[in-house]
Design an enzyme around this catalytic site. Structure first.
Site, PDB file in Angstrom:
ATOM      1  N   TYR A 197     -15.877 -25.012 -12.877  1.00 22.71           N
ATOM      2  CA  TYR A 197     -17.610 -24.986 -12.731  1.00 22.71           C
ATOM      3  C   TYR A 197     -17.878 -24.542 -14.178  1.00 22.71           C
ATOM      4  O   TYR A 197     -19.007 -24.450 -14.762  1.00 22.71           O
ATOM      5  CB  TYR A 197     -17.993 -24.174 -11.631  1.00 22.71           C
ATOM      6  CG  TYR A 197     -18.019 -24.688 -10.279  1.00 22.71           C
ATOM      7  CD1 TYR A 197     -17.197 -25.629 -10.095  1.00 22.71           C
ATOM      8  CD2 TYR A 197     -18.764 -24.009  -9.319  1.00 22.71           C
ATOM      9  CE1 TYR A 197     -17.288 -26.471  -8.718  1.00 22.71           C
ATOM     10  CE2 TYR A 197     -18.650 -24.557  -8.057  1.00 22.71           C
ATOM     11  CZ  TYR A 197     -18.135 -25.854  -7.957  1.00 22.71           C
ATOM     12  OH  TYR A 197     -17.988 -26.307  -6.513  1.00 22.71           O
TER      13      TYR A 197
ATOM     14  N   LYS B 176      -3.807 -25.803  -4.707  1.00 19.29           N
ATOM     15  CA  LYS B 176      -3.247 -27.149  -4.684  1.00 19.29           C
ATOM     16  C   LYS B 176      -1.978 -27.201  -5.644  1.00 19.29           C
ATOM     17  O   LYS B 176      -1.935 -28.086  -6.601  1.00 19.29           O
ATOM     18  CB  LYS B 176      -4.422 -28.126  -5.079  1.00 19.29           C
ATOM     19  CG  LYS B 176      -4.211 -29.541  -4.890  1.00 19.29           C
ATOM     20  CD  LYS B 176      -3.896 -30.018  -3.278  1.00 19.29           C
ATOM     21  CE  LYS B 176      -3.363 -31.468  -3.160  1.00 19.29           C
ATOM     22  NZ  LYS B 176      -3.185 -31.865  -1.762  1.00 19.29           N
TER      23      LYS B 176
ATOM     24  N   ASP C 273      -6.070 -28.475   1.275  1.00 16.82           N
ATOM     25  CA  ASP C 273      -6.383 -29.716   2.254  1.00 16.82           C
ATOM     26  C   ASP C 273      -6.058 -28.938   3.645  1.00 16.82           C
ATOM     27  O   ASP C 273      -6.711 -29.194   4.601  1.00 16.82           O
ATOM     28  CB  ASP C 273      -5.904 -30.897   1.839  1.00 16.82           C
ATOM     29  CG  ASP C 273      -4.441 -30.947   1.568  1.00 16.82           C
ATOM     30  OD1 ASP C 273      -3.783 -29.777   1.155  1.00 16.82           O
ATOM     31  OD2 ASP C 273      -3.734 -31.905   1.302  1.00 16.82           O
TER      32      ASP C 273
ATOM     33  N   ASP D  50     -16.153 -22.354  -3.184  1.00 19.01           N
ATOM     34  CA  ASP D  50     -17.569 -23.211  -2.778  1.00 19.01           C
ATOM     35  C   ASP D  50     -17.332 -24.047  -1.423  1.00 19.01           C
ATOM     36  O   ASP D  50     -18.138 -23.998  -0.726  1.00 19.01           O
ATOM     37  CB  ASP D  50     -17.812 -24.026  -3.870  1.00 19.01           C
ATOM     38  CG  ASP D  50     -19.375 -24.317  -4.008  1.00 19.01           C
ATOM     39  OD1 ASP D  50     -20.013 -23.759  -3.082  1.00 19.01           O
ATOM     40  OD2 ASP D  50     -19.626 -25.435  -4.565  1.00 19.01           O
TER      41      ASP D  50
ATOM     42  N   ASP E 219     -18.820 -23.161   2.882  1.00 15.77           N
ATOM     43  CA  ASP E 219     -19.700 -23.661   3.576  1.00 15.77           C
ATOM     44  C   ASP E 219     -19.098 -24.271   4.901  1.00 15.77           C
ATOM     45  O   ASP E 219     -19.687 -24.218   5.812  1.00 15.77           O
ATOM     46  CB  ASP E 219     -20.123 -25.158   2.815  1.00 15.77           C
ATOM     47  CG  ASP E 219     -21.320 -24.875   1.778  1.00 15.77           C
ATOM     48  OD1 ASP E 219     -21.461 -23.920   1.363  1.00 15.77           O
ATOM     49  OD2 ASP E 219     -22.104 -25.830   1.702  1.00 15.77           O
TER      50      ASP E 219
HETATM   51  C1  IPM Z   1     -23.141 -21.683  -3.944  1.00 14.82           C
HETATM   52  C2  IPM Z   1     -23.835 -22.579  -4.517  1.00 14.82           C
HETATM   53  C3  IPM Z   1     -23.766 -22.864  -5.895  1.00 14.82           C
HETATM   54  C4  IPM Z   1     -22.217 -22.873  -6.314  1.00 14.82           C
HETATM   55  C5  IPM Z   1     -24.652 -24.021  -6.636  1.00 14.82           C
HETATM   56  C6  IPM Z   1     -26.065 -23.943  -6.190  1.00 14.82           C
HETATM   57  C7  IPM Z   1     -24.312 -24.073  -7.953  1.00 14.82           C
HETATM   58  O1  IPM Z   1     -23.506 -23.899  -3.851  1.00 14.82           O
HETATM   59  O2  IPM Z   1     -23.400 -20.186  -4.310  1.00 14.82           O
HETATM   60  O3  IPM Z   1     -22.139 -21.833  -3.200  1.00 14.82           O
HETATM   61  O4  IPM Z   1     -21.752 -23.807  -6.252  1.00 14.82           O
HETATM   62  O5  IPM Z   1     -21.858 -21.801  -6.559  1.00 14.82           O
HETATM   63 MG    MG Z   2     -21.943 -23.538  -2.387  1.00 14.85          MG
END
Ligand code: IPM
Ligand code: MG
Length: 367
Positions: free
Chosen positions: A142, A191, A223, A247, A251
């Site tokens: 990133y 990985k 994975d 990241d 989620d």
């Molecule tokens: C998070 C979000 C951010 C990230 C985005 C919005 C840049 O997805 O905080 O997880 O990738 O860090």
């Molecule tokens: Mg995120």
């Protein structure tokens, strides 16, 4: 005590959920006698509209001069076609980096009241889910070199995953220290069967592990980790991983705890100043309707009390007030499930209910 809190309400549902978190912080302030001074600053889409950049210098200065930063969410379709460095997300990455917040703590726990909202079969989630994802936040792909060019085959683009041993070492230490206060197990996700940066990651994590003989370390390929999170989530205690893997996996982990609307996060550096935000985005599709779940932001405020203000007991009280509110059957639509025994409430009603329960708990403590 007086504390300065910079507030970035942000875009989409950001302002609605931040308002509820501030309600909660105000209850804590009135019961502890500490004074919280909020300064609202711009970042993301609103900053672009009002100042032309996603992260104005003034915002960085005010955040640097604060004890903590409370953030809602940034981004939305309105700004999606801007070049990368002008997108609202660039503001978010920029503030994390400017404040040196390299350690992102994302706890994923399944609250008993939400067992119904967990999409996994009860037999899979039966051991409970209580994991802490420690995501590296200011390095990796990133932040690596990226670019575009036109080559022999036409258009090309690249992004670079780059990690220094120093960056890996400091995030590994955060993970091992956190594990010492929990169930003493670290899963390091990489990985390493393909990526050189992952091979360095693994080497350094193993070196750091020698300083924490009481903590068990396992390596897991990313994975496989994605699979294990839905196959046997109860096996994880602390998971430490790179920026991008963290990241993605956070989620996934949030969804099995009922809703992405439940997961808080703390981004920390070497000092006590931190940035606190829900892990979800700005949800422009439901903005302004009063149906967003404010609990991830309220739980982020609890982390703010714990890590930046040292108010551990009050942080616990906020977390208990959230659990109590859910036990009482209150739900925003995202966590309502299909049960008949719940009451679907609005964003503000949820915030009010948590505030009320927190007031009762703090008053009882005083008496
Ligand atoms: C998070 C979000 C951010 C990230 C985005 C919005 C840049 O997805 O905080 O997880 O990738 O860090
Ligand atoms: Mg995120």
């Amino acid at each position: 005590m007086k504390y300065k809190i910079a507030v970035i309400a942000g875009d989409g549902i950001g302002p609605e959920i931040v308002e509820e978190a501030i309600k909660i912080l105000d209850v804590v302030a009135s019961h502890t006698g500490c004074e919280l001074e909020y300064t609202h600053v711009l970042m993301g889409g609103r900053a672009l509209d009002e100042t032309g950049v996603p992260l104005p210098d003034e915002t960085v200065e005010i955040c640097k001069a604060s004890d903590a930063v409370l953030l809602g969410a940034v981004g939305g379709p309105k700004w999606d076609n801007l070049p990368g460095h002008l997108r609202p997300e660039a503001g978010l990455l920029g503030i994390r980096s400017a404040l040196g917040l390299y350690a992102n703590l994302r706890p994923a726990t399944l609250m008993p009241a939400l067992a119904d909202a967990c999409p996994l079969k009860p037999s899979v989630a039966c051991d409970g889910i209580d994991m802490l994802i420690v995501r590296e936040l200011t390095g990796g792909i990133y932040f690596g070199k990226r670019g575009r060019s036109v080559g022999e085959d036409g258009e090309e683009a690249f992004d670079t995953e780059r990690y220094t041993a120093k960056e890996i070492e400091r995030i590994a230490r955060v993970a091992f220290k956190a594990a010492q206060r929990r169930r003493k197990k670290v899963t390091s996700v990489d990985k390493a069967n393909v990526l050189e940066s992952s091979r360095l990651w693994r080497e350094v994590v193993h070196r750091v592990a020698k300083d924490f003989p009481d903590v068990e370390l396992e390596d897991m390929l990313v994975d496989n980790a994605a699979m294990q999170i839905v196959r046997a989530p109860g096996r994880f205690d602390v998971m430490v991983t790179s920026n991008m893997f963290g990241d993605i996996l956070s989620d996934e982990a949030s969804m099995i705890t009922g809703s992405i609307g439940m997961l808080p996060s703390a981004s920390l550096g070497d000092g006590s100043r931190g940035l606190y935000e829900p892990i979800h985005g700005s949800a422009p599709d439901i903005a302004g309707q009063g149906i967003a779940n404010p609990l991830a932001t309220i739980l982020s405020a609890a982390m703010l009390l714990r890590y930046s203000l040292g108010l551990e007991r009050e942080a616990d009280a906020v977390e208990r007030a959230v659990a109590k509110t859910l036990d009482d059957g209150l739900r925003t639509p995202d966590i309502a499930g299909s049960s008949q025994n719940v009451k679907v409430v609005s964003t503000a009603e949820m915030g009010d209910a948590v505030a009320k329960s927190l007031k009762t708990a703090l008053t009882a403590r005083e008496g």
